[in-house]
Design a protein around this motif. Structure first.
Motif, PDB file in Angstrom:
ATOM      1  N   LEU A 146      15.431   8.170  -6.030  1.00 61.11           N
ATOM      2  CA  LEU A 146      15.655   7.559  -8.388  1.00 61.11           C
ATOM      3  C   LEU A 146      14.680   8.430  -8.556  1.00 61.11           C
ATOM      4  CD1 LEU A 146      16.799   3.499  -7.153  1.00 61.11           C
ATOM      5  CD2 LEU A 146      17.794   5.484  -8.189  1.00 61.11           C
ATOM      6  N   ARG A 147      13.532   8.302  -8.167  1.00 52.03           N
ATOM      7  CA  ARG A 147      12.394   8.916  -8.960  1.00 52.03           C
ATOM      8  C   ARG A 147      12.577  10.169  -9.456  1.00 52.03           C
ATOM      9  NH1 ARG A 147       7.724   7.397  -5.482  1.00 52.03           N
ATOM     10  NH2 ARG A 147       7.756   6.195  -6.396  1.00 52.03           N
ATOM     11  N   ARG A 148      13.942  10.831  -8.222  1.00 53.46           N
ATOM     12  CA  ARG A 148      13.677  12.782  -8.905  1.00 53.46           C
ATOM     13  C   ARG A 148      14.958  12.596 -10.161  1.00 53.46           C
ATOM     14  NH1 ARG A 148      14.807  16.825  -4.661  1.00 53.46           N
ATOM     15  NH2 ARG A 148      13.908  14.919  -3.018  1.00 53.46           N
ATOM     16  N   TYR A 165       0.487  -1.358   0.131  1.00 53.98           N
ATOM     17  CA  TYR A 165       0.018   0.125   0.030  1.00 53.98           C
ATOM     18  C   TYR A 165       0.699   1.037   0.061  1.00 53.98           C
ATOM     19  CZ  TYR A 165      -3.875  -3.234   1.162  1.00 53.98           C
ATOM     20  OH  TYR A 165      -4.616  -4.753   1.720  1.00 53.98           O
ATOM     21  N   TYR A 166       0.271   1.909  -0.900  1.00 55.81           N
ATOM     22  CA  TYR A 166       1.113   3.094  -0.590  1.00 55.81           C
ATOM     23  C   TYR A 166       0.142   4.240   0.128  1.00 55.81           C
ATOM     24  CZ  TYR A 166       4.709   2.430  -5.074  1.00 55.81           C
ATOM     25  OH  TYR A 166       5.555   2.301  -5.101  1.00 55.81           O
ATOM     26  N   LYS A 167       0.520   4.935   1.190  1.00 49.28           N
ATOM     27  CA  LYS A 167      -0.120   6.031   2.105  1.00 49.28           C
ATOM     28  C   LYS A 167      -0.287   7.233   0.849  1.00 49.28           C
ATOM     29  CE  LYS A 167       0.451   6.469   6.964  1.00 49.28           C
ATOM     30  NZ  LYS A 167       1.999   5.335   6.906  1.00 49.28           N
ATOM     31  N   ILE A 168      -1.282   8.125   0.191  1.00 49.52           N
ATOM     32  CA  ILE A 168      -1.826   9.516  -0.381  1.00 49.52           C
ATOM     33  C   ILE A 168      -1.664  10.603   0.510  1.00 49.52           C
ATOM     34  CG2 ILE A 168      -2.635  10.164  -1.980  1.00 49.52           C
ATOM     35  CD1 ILE A 168      -3.180   7.186  -2.585  1.00 49.52           C
ATOM     36  N   LYS A 170      -5.152   5.175   1.276  1.00 47.22           N
ATOM     37  CA  LYS A 170      -4.276   4.251   1.583  1.00 47.22           C
ATOM     38  C   LYS A 170      -4.653   4.387  -0.381  1.00 47.22           C
ATOM     39  CE  LYS A 170      -4.518   1.538   5.054  1.00 47.22           C
ATOM     40  NZ  LYS A 170      -3.972   0.575   6.120  1.00 47.22           N
ATOM     41  N   PHE A 171      -3.101   3.782  -1.331  1.00 49.59           N
ATOM     42  CA  PHE A 171      -3.123   3.337  -2.664  1.00 49.59           C
ATOM     43  C   PHE A 171      -3.162   1.693  -2.377  1.00 49.59           C
ATOM     44  CE2 PHE A 171      -1.335   2.980  -7.112  1.00 49.59           C
ATOM     45  CZ  PHE A 171      -3.029   2.601  -7.660  1.00 49.59           C
ATOM     46  N   HIS A 172      -3.342   0.235  -3.131  1.00 48.79           N
ATOM     47  CA  HIS A 172      -2.804  -0.836  -3.022  1.00 48.79           C
ATOM     48  C   HIS A 172      -2.393  -0.693  -4.655  1.00 48.79           C
ATOM     49  CE1 HIS A 172      -4.672  -4.638  -1.565  1.00 48.79           C
ATOM     50  NE2 HIS A 172      -3.349  -4.726  -1.701  1.00 48.79           N
ATOM     51  N   ALA A 173      -1.531  -1.023  -3.818  1.00 41.70           N
ATOM     52  CA  ALA A 173      -0.541  -0.763  -5.156  1.00 41.70           C
ATOM     53  C   ALA A 173      -0.162  -2.480  -5.613  1.00 41.70           C
ATOM     54  CB  ALA A 173       1.051  -0.299  -5.564  1.00 41.70           C
ATOM     55  N   ILE A 174       0.056  -3.230  -4.718  1.00 41.90           N
ATOM     56  CA  ILE A 174       0.091  -4.665  -5.277  1.00 41.90           C
ATOM     57  C   ILE A 174      -1.080  -5.411  -4.560  1.00 41.90           C
ATOM     58  CG2 ILE A 174       2.292  -6.579  -4.969  1.00 41.90           C
ATOM     59  CD1 ILE A 174       3.061  -4.649  -6.554  1.00 41.90           C
ATOM     60  N   GLY A 203       2.994  -4.505 -18.321  1.00 46.32           N
ATOM     61  CA  GLY A 203       1.882  -4.085 -17.770  1.00 46.32           C
ATOM     62  C   GLY A 203       1.297  -2.455 -18.156  1.00 46.32           C
ATOM     63  N   GLU A 204       0.332  -2.313 -18.308  1.00 43.82           N
ATOM     64  CA  GLU A 204      -0.151  -1.029 -18.804  1.00 43.82           C
ATOM     65  C   GLU A 204       0.984   0.267 -17.227  1.00 43.82           C
ATOM     66  OE1 GLU A 204      -3.241   0.425 -19.714  1.00 43.82           O
ATOM     67  OE2 GLU A 204      -3.011  -0.548 -20.987  1.00 43.82           O
ATOM     68  N   SER A 205       1.389   1.032 -17.790  1.00 43.27           N
ATOM     69  CA  SER A 205       2.010   2.597 -16.786  1.00 43.27           C
ATOM     70  C   SER A 205       0.839   1.822 -16.334  1.00 43.27           C
ATOM     71  CB  SER A 205       1.597   3.053 -17.815  1.00 43.27           C
ATOM     72  OG  SER A 205       2.720   4.310 -17.084  1.00 43.27           O
ATOM     73  N   GLY A 206       1.551   2.618 -14.582  1.00 45.03           N
ATOM     74  CA  GLY A 206       0.707   2.840 -13.290  1.00 45.03           C
ATOM     75  C   GLY A 206       0.365   1.023 -12.846  1.00 45.03           C
ATOM     76  N   SER A 207       0.196   0.084 -13.905  1.00 44.11           N
ATOM     77  CA  SER A 207       0.178  -1.435 -12.932  1.00 44.11           C
ATOM     78  C   SER A 207       0.720  -1.498 -11.583  1.00 44.11           C
ATOM     79  CB  SER A 207       0.115  -3.012 -14.291  1.00 44.11           C
ATOM     80  OG  SER A 207       0.998  -2.243 -15.052  1.00 44.11           O
ATOM     81  N   GLY A 208       2.344  -1.591 -11.323  1.00 44.80           N
ATOM     82  CA  GLY A 208       2.485  -1.774  -9.927  1.00 44.80           C
ATOM     83  C   GLY A 208       4.243  -2.269 -10.717  1.00 44.80           C
ATOM     84  N   LYS A 209       4.651  -2.597 -11.545  1.00 44.29           N
ATOM     85  CA  LYS A 209       5.673  -2.864 -12.629  1.00 44.29           C
ATOM     86  C   LYS A 209       6.945  -2.153 -11.282  1.00 44.29           C
ATOM     87  CE  LYS A 209       5.418  -1.728 -16.417  1.00 44.29           C
ATOM     88  NZ  LYS A 209       4.131  -0.845 -16.612  1.00 44.29           N
ATOM     89  N   SER A 210       7.275  -1.599 -11.376  1.00 41.60           N
ATOM     90  CA  SER A 210       8.375  -1.057 -10.470  1.00 41.60           C
ATOM     91  C   SER A 210       8.129  -0.622  -9.076  1.00 41.60           C
ATOM     92  CB  SER A 210       8.131   1.050 -11.032  1.00 41.60           C
ATOM     93  OG  SER A 210       8.434   1.332 -12.647  1.00 41.60           O
ATOM     94  N   THR A 211       6.766  -0.419  -8.788  1.00 38.86           N
ATOM     95  CA  THR A 211       6.581  -1.470  -6.985  1.00 38.86           C
ATOM     96  C   THR A 211       7.163  -2.100  -6.929  1.00 38.86           C
ATOM     97  OG1 THR A 211       4.834   0.270  -7.070  1.00 38.86           O
ATOM     98  CG2 THR A 211       5.373  -0.880  -5.224  1.00 38.86           C
ATOM     99  N   LEU A 212       7.560  -3.257  -7.651  1.00 37.61           N
ATOM    100  CA  LEU A 212       7.523  -4.424  -7.687  1.00 37.61           C
ATOM    101  C   LEU A 212       8.384  -4.880  -7.225  1.00 37.61           C
ATOM    102  CD1 LEU A 212       5.894  -7.470  -6.910  1.00 37.61           C
ATOM    103  CD2 LEU A 212       6.037  -7.873  -9.429  1.00 37.61           C
TER     104      LEU A 212
HETATM  105  P1  ADP Z   1       4.884   1.311 -12.964  1.00 35.64           P
HETATM  106  O1  ADP Z   1       3.521  -0.192 -13.645  1.00 35.64           O
HETATM  107  O2  ADP Z   1       4.860   2.250 -14.426  1.00 35.64           O
HETATM  108  O3  ADP Z   1       5.793   0.884 -13.476  1.00 35.64           O
HETATM  109  P2  ADP Z   1       4.837   1.701 -10.914  1.00 35.64           P
HETATM  110  O4  ADP Z   1       5.097  -0.093  -9.159  1.00 35.64           O
HETATM  111  O5  ADP Z   1       5.051   3.118 -10.424  1.00 35.64           O
HETATM  112  O6  ADP Z   1       4.008   1.464 -12.301  1.00 35.64           O
HETATM  113  O7  ADP Z   1       3.018   2.524  -9.651  1.00 35.64           O
HETATM  114  C1  ADP Z   1       2.083   1.669  -9.463  1.00 35.64           C
HETATM  115  C2  ADP Z   1       1.140   2.576  -8.843  1.00 35.64           C
HETATM  116  O8  ADP Z   1       1.271   2.844  -7.922  1.00 35.64           O
HETATM  117  C3  ADP Z   1       0.650   3.905  -9.506  1.00 35.64           C
HETATM  118  O9  ADP Z   1      -0.414   4.092 -10.052  1.00 35.64           O
HETATM  119  C4  ADP Z   1       1.359   4.953  -8.563  1.00 35.64           C
HETATM  120  O10 ADP Z   1       0.851   6.124  -9.263  1.00 35.64           O
HETATM  121  C5  ADP Z   1       1.183   4.780  -7.717  1.00 35.64           C
HETATM  122  N1  ADP Z   1       2.227   4.991  -6.733  1.00 35.64           N
HETATM  123  C6  ADP Z   1       4.073   4.602  -7.366  1.00 35.64           C
HETATM  124  N2  ADP Z   1       4.595   4.787  -5.734  1.00 35.64           N
HETATM  125  C7  ADP Z   1       3.664   5.977  -5.194  1.00 35.64           C
HETATM  126  C8  ADP Z   1       3.672   6.780  -4.036  1.00 35.64           C
HETATM  127  N3  ADP Z   1       5.585   7.079  -3.632  1.00 35.64           N
HETATM  128  N4  ADP Z   1       2.836   7.227  -3.615  1.00 35.64           N
HETATM  129  C9  ADP Z   1       1.492   6.828  -4.237  1.00 35.64           C
HETATM  130  N5  ADP Z   1       1.173   5.703  -5.105  1.00 35.64           N
HETATM  131  C10 ADP Z   1       2.726   5.211  -5.329  1.00 35.64           C
END
Ligand code: ADP
Ligand code: MG
Length: 662
Positions: free
Chosen positions: A659-661, A12-15, A20-24, A41-50
């Protein structure tokens, strides 16, 4: 057992607040050695998060993440750093090379962080770089390479510590189709050699080259297809040699060494050379002012002491009786003298003399008598008359070197100073003069021959009309008039100058006073010390200014280098390493400021002294070596203390966010 296994992973990401945002979402998947996995996967699908979770960059998740059966979520910080450093290697879409480091340094930095010896580092880096066809680029800077070359450098960096898992987040996203294929080929080779390569990609074409494709949508895995298997030719090679290598870099490797940290800092500072030069100059001003103030005090003191002691025989120590009135110090202001007889000092009794003569290293002890008065003593010669403000017995304290003319007085003779001689007409050496002494109520006249003219003590004592005669002569005058002369000053002779300070100390310890010159000197020295310290303290205010300056500049530097810090952290740097790099920079600024401050002080001293020598024939500023050392130390300490705050901020930066900077 799988190399990498994800069990019920949720992230979860804290917004904001409780949002909260359920990313994975409930991800269960496992990967093996020798796989080249594409995650699409599409942009925003959670690949980088994973990827960040697998890479150990983000520990804020639930579920189990097993590597070789070990849950990395349960690792201690130190172990997690080590995991990032030697078990995973990261490759990013935007290469993320450190721009001010050479290709070689970019590749070796992960080993530098493990404190691997320079020779081993370079050997290993060259090996990998030439495998990737970059052997001719090692001394270039990242900006001098093409995109494909940069990405190959990034791959080399990821491979340097021989990790088991390579994570590549859109490694071909910034490359054209030709170089994309090159990079893919390299990643394939790596997988073939028995590593696990997990690659995020947008492109179906790229994905089709991998051995397995995992599709992800909205934080969930929606498909997982094996396309083919590499022939496992690696097993033999891998099991033996690579495993050993892994041990060498991963387990025995230590952390960032101090010298490497200094070298890294120097490279950083070279990048912002002008800024650092100005920063050092700014810092040096405070150091310089403090050193110069201390040295000015020292110069004035040295000059004064030299003048005071110039005419004093260093082998003779004077002892005076303390006066009855505790607060009565020597009064040099002639205009305030009202009483005719000023000698209210007590006399030395036999017991006192006994005590003094027993002081160690005193070879001889002489009695002396000094009468300072107005109107009670005078000299007559040839119808002319001169007052004697000071009538004193002669001692070893007065030597031939104090004479301007003639010789020291023998029995029946007397020595007069220049102002007395002038008053009596000048030409009196060898002539008989009449000495008038007020003894009790009557004036006693004695004939004495002038033996010479004294000119000691500089301007100060020449204004005081003085005459000197032998103690025995004065004693006789007293005796002839039914009076006894008691010494009011004692002269202790010693054989070597080196005993003088010790004897002076002992005299004071026994409760006697030193010579009036000594008393004045120490009083004056104390005054100069106070003034010097006050001036130095004022000068030290500029040190506070430079400390604040360093804090500000380093904060800016941390902000500028956020991305770089993220990269270094992703590679496996600990907080401590990051802090060390920044503190090292502060240390170097301190060293530079200090050195500039010291050198400038010496130059300014030269300048001032040249001038003061021309004008007054003295060295006004005298730097002592301790001042220079003190200045240097203060500079370093202040810089390092100021650097701590920004260094801590840098150390605490979150790697994923850094790194996102852009
Ligand atoms: P991608 O598949 O494009 O790499 P990310 O893993 O970067 O996607 O992001 C997955 C989702 O999590 C996206 O909807 C993004 O908006 C959200 N997200 C990523 N980083 C954060 C963050 N630090 N805080 C809140 N939401 C985030
Ligand atoms: Mg992404």
């Amino acid at each position: 057992m799988c190399l990498l296994e994800l069990k019920n992973i949720n992230k979860y990401y804290k917004i904001s607040g409780s949002n909260k945002f359920h990313a994975i979402k409930d991800v269960n998947v496992s990967f093996n050695k020798g796989e080249l996995v594409s995650i699409i996967g599409e942009s925003g699908s959670g690949k980088s998060t994973l990827m960040n979770l697998i890479g150990g960059l983000d520990s804020n998740y639930s579920g189990e993440l097993l590597v070789n059966g070990k849950d990395i979520g349960k690792l201690r910080k130190k172990e997690l750093d080590k995991y990032r450093k030697s078990t995973v290697g990261f490759v990013f879409q935007s290469f993320n090379l450190i721009s001010h480091l050479s290709i070689l340094d970019n590749v070796t930095i992960a080993m530098t962080l493990s404190n691997v010896k320079k020779k081993a580092r370079i050997k290993r880096a060259k090996e990998i770089l030439s495998e990737l066809g970059l052997e001719n680029q090692i001394n270039k800077k990242p900006s001098q390479l093409s995109g494909g070359q940069k990405q190959r450098v990034a791959i080399a960096r990821a491979l340097i510590n021989n990790p088991e898992i390579i994570i590549a987040d859109e490694p071909t996203g910034s490359l054209d189709s030709k170089t994309t294929m090159q990079v893919l080929e390299i990643l394939r080779n790596i997988a073939e050699k028995g590593k696990l390569v997990i690659m995020v990609t947008h492109s179906e074409k790229v994905a089709s080259c991998s051995s397995r494709v995992v599709k992800i949508a909205d934080g969930k895995i929606i498909s997982d297809d094996e396309i083919f298997k590499f022939e496992n030719t690696y097993e033999l090679e891998n099991a033996s040699s690579n495993q050993k290598r892994f041990k060498f870099f991963g387990i025995r490797g230590k952390n960032l060494g101090i010298i490497s940290a200094v070298k890294l800092s120097l490279k950083n500072m070279k990048e912002k050379l002008t800024r650092n030069i100005f920063l050092s100059i700014g810092g040096s001003i405070g150091i310089m002012s403090v050193i110069l103030m201390l040295s000015l005090g020292n110069g004035v003191k040295t000059y004064f002491n030299k003048t005071m002691n110039n005419y004093v025989n260093p082998l003779v120590i004077e002892a005076n009786m303390p006066s009855d009135e505790d607060d009565e110090t020597i009064n040099l202001d002639v205009t305030t003298i009202q009483k005719p007889e000023l000698n209210k000092q007590k006399s030395f009794e036999d017991a006192d003399i006994q005590k003094l003569s027993q002081i160690e290293n005193v070879s001889k002890i002489e009695k002396g008598y000094t009468s300072i008065s107005i109107g009670s003593n005078s000299l007559n010669y040839d119808g002319k008359s001169s007052n004697l403000m000071r009538l004193s017995t002669i001692s070893s304290n007065i030597t031939e070197s104090n004479l301007q003319e003639g010789s020291l007085p023998k029995e029946g003779e007397m020595l007069i100073n220049k102002s007395v001689s002038d008053k009596l007409g000048g030409d009196v050496v060898g002539k008989k003069v009449t000495l008038n002494i007020l003894l009790g109520q009557k004036v006693v006249k004695t004939e004495l021959t002038v033996s010479g003219i004294e000119n000691a003590g500089g301007d100060l004592s020449s204004i005081m009309k003085s005459a000197f005669l032998n103690y025995s002569d004065l004693e006789k005058i007293y005796l002839d008039n039914n009076s006894t002369l008691k010494p009011n000053v004692m002269y202790l002779d010693t054989t070597n100058e080196k005993y003088t300070p010790q004897i002076k100390g002992k005299v004071k310890e026994l409760g006697y006073l030193g010579s009036s010159q000594d008393q004045m000197t120490s009083m004056f020295n104390e005054m100069i010390n106070i003034v010097t310290y006050v001036l130095s303290a004022i000068a030290a205010i500029s040190l506070v200014v430079s400390a604040i300056m360093i804090v500000v500049v380093m904060y800016i530097s941390v902000v500028e280098r956020t991305k770089e810090i993220g990269i270094i952290k992703a590679i496996g740097a600990r907080r401590k390493d990051i802090r060390r790099i920044f503190v090292c920079e502060a240390f170097l600024i301190g060293v530079f400021s200090g050195v500039i401050g010291v050198v400038a002080s010496y130059l300014i001293m030269k300048g001032i002294n040249t001038m003061s020598n021309k004008l007054f024939n003295i060295n006004l500023v005298i730097i002592r070596r301790v001042y220079a050392v003190f200045g240097l130390c203060v500079s370093i300490i202040i810089s390092m203390l100021s650097g701590l705050l920004p260094a801590n901020k840098a150390a605490k930066l979150d790697p994923v966010e850094s790194l996102r900077r852009e």
